[in-house]
Motif scaffolding. Structure first.
Motif, PDB file in Angstrom:
ATOM      1  N   ALA A  14       0.834  -1.203   0.000  1.00  0.00           N
ATOM      2  CA  ALA A  14       0.000   0.000   0.000  1.00  0.00           C
ATOM      3  C   ALA A  14       0.873   1.258   0.000  1.00  0.00           C
ATOM      4  O   ALA A  14       0.568   2.228  -0.699  1.00  0.00           O
ATOM      5  N   GLN A  15       1.966   1.239   0.767  1.00  0.00           N
ATOM      6  CA  GLN A  15       2.898   2.368   0.764  1.00  0.00           C
ATOM      7  C   GLN A  15       3.509   2.544  -0.621  1.00  0.00           C
ATOM      8  O   GLN A  15       3.621   3.666  -1.123  1.00  0.00           O
ATOM      9  N   THR A  18       1.039   3.995  -2.993  1.00  0.00           N
ATOM     10  CA  THR A  18       0.867   5.421  -2.722  1.00  0.00           C
ATOM     11  C   THR A  18       1.978   6.237  -3.360  1.00  0.00           C
ATOM     12  O   THR A  18       1.721   7.268  -4.003  1.00  0.00           O
ATOM     13  N   GLN A  21       1.436   6.202  -7.126  1.00  0.00           N
ATOM     14  CA  GLN A  21       0.332   7.062  -7.526  1.00  0.00           C
ATOM     15  C   GLN A  21       0.754   8.525  -7.485  1.00  0.00           C
ATOM     16  O   GLN A  21       0.405   9.306  -8.376  1.00  0.00           O
ATOM     17  N   ASN A  22       1.525   8.920  -6.476  1.00  0.00           N
ATOM     18  CA  ASN A  22       2.010  10.299  -6.387  1.00  0.00           C
ATOM     19  C   ASN A  22       2.939  10.644  -7.553  1.00  0.00           C
ATOM     20  O   ASN A  22       2.883  11.751  -8.102  1.00  0.00           O
ATOM     21  N   THR A  99      -2.317   4.478 -13.847  1.00  0.00           N
ATOM     22  CA  THR A  99      -3.290   4.709 -12.776  1.00  0.00           C
ATOM     23  C   THR A  99      -4.280   3.548 -12.688  1.00  0.00           C
ATOM     24  O   THR A  99      -4.692   3.166 -11.597  1.00  0.00           O
ATOM     25  N   LYS A 103      -4.813   1.160  -9.396  1.00  0.00           N
ATOM     26  CA  LYS A 103      -6.146   0.910  -8.827  1.00  0.00           C
ATOM     27  C   LYS A 103      -6.418  -0.584  -8.734  1.00  0.00           C
ATOM     28  O   LYS A 103      -6.886  -1.081  -7.701  1.00  0.00           O
ATOM     29  N   TYR A 106      -4.287  -2.172  -5.976  1.00  0.00           N
ATOM     30  CA  TYR A 106      -4.773  -1.823  -4.646  1.00  0.00           C
ATOM     31  C   TYR A 106      -6.028  -2.625  -4.302  1.00  0.00           C
ATOM     32  O   TYR A 106      -6.147  -3.163  -3.205  1.00  0.00           O
TER      33      TYR A 106
END
Length: 126
Positions: A14-15, A18, A21-22, A99, A103, A106
């Protein structure tokens, strides 16, 4: 009995998602910035190799191989990105595909953790 590291592994992923995604959002935000070089994050497998989490092996034939900003690298010409006249290397289509991958990854990870959590609760209740 070995400790269950699924939740720690899911947290690391998850990190990583993130951070990715950034980075992708930054690429999209700078799509019209002259001389901006698109960036991406190293694959999650490389993150796993740098952590202390080891996959448990129940048989000798099973695999036993073992996030940060240092995982971010510029995307080069080898990745199929063509430099535009402005010197920008962001391809919006590829960034949008990334992206979608983020998604999907995740949702898959969250679904697996949820299912594993339900299984653990079922064993405790009985």
């Amino acid at each position: 009995m070995q400790p269950i590291q699924l939740f720690e592994l899911a947290s690391r992923q998850a990190q990583w998602l993130t951070v990715r995604q950034n980075v992708v959002a930054g690429n999209i935000a700078n799509a019209n910035t002259p001389h901006y070089k698109a960036k991406d994050v190293k694959p999650f497998e490389s993150v796993l190799q740098n952590t202390g989490i080891q996959m448990a092996a129940t048989n000798k034939a099973h695999f036993t191989e073992s996030l940060e900003a240092s995982q971010v690298a510029e995307v080069g010409m080898l990745d199929g990105v063509q430099i535009q006249q402005s010197g920008n290397s962001v391809a919006i289509e590829q960034e949008m595909m990334k992206t979608g991958e983020i998604k999907r990854d995740y949702e898959l990870s969250a679904g697996l953790v949820k299912a594993f959590h339900r299984m653990m609760l079922m064993t405790v209740r009985k």
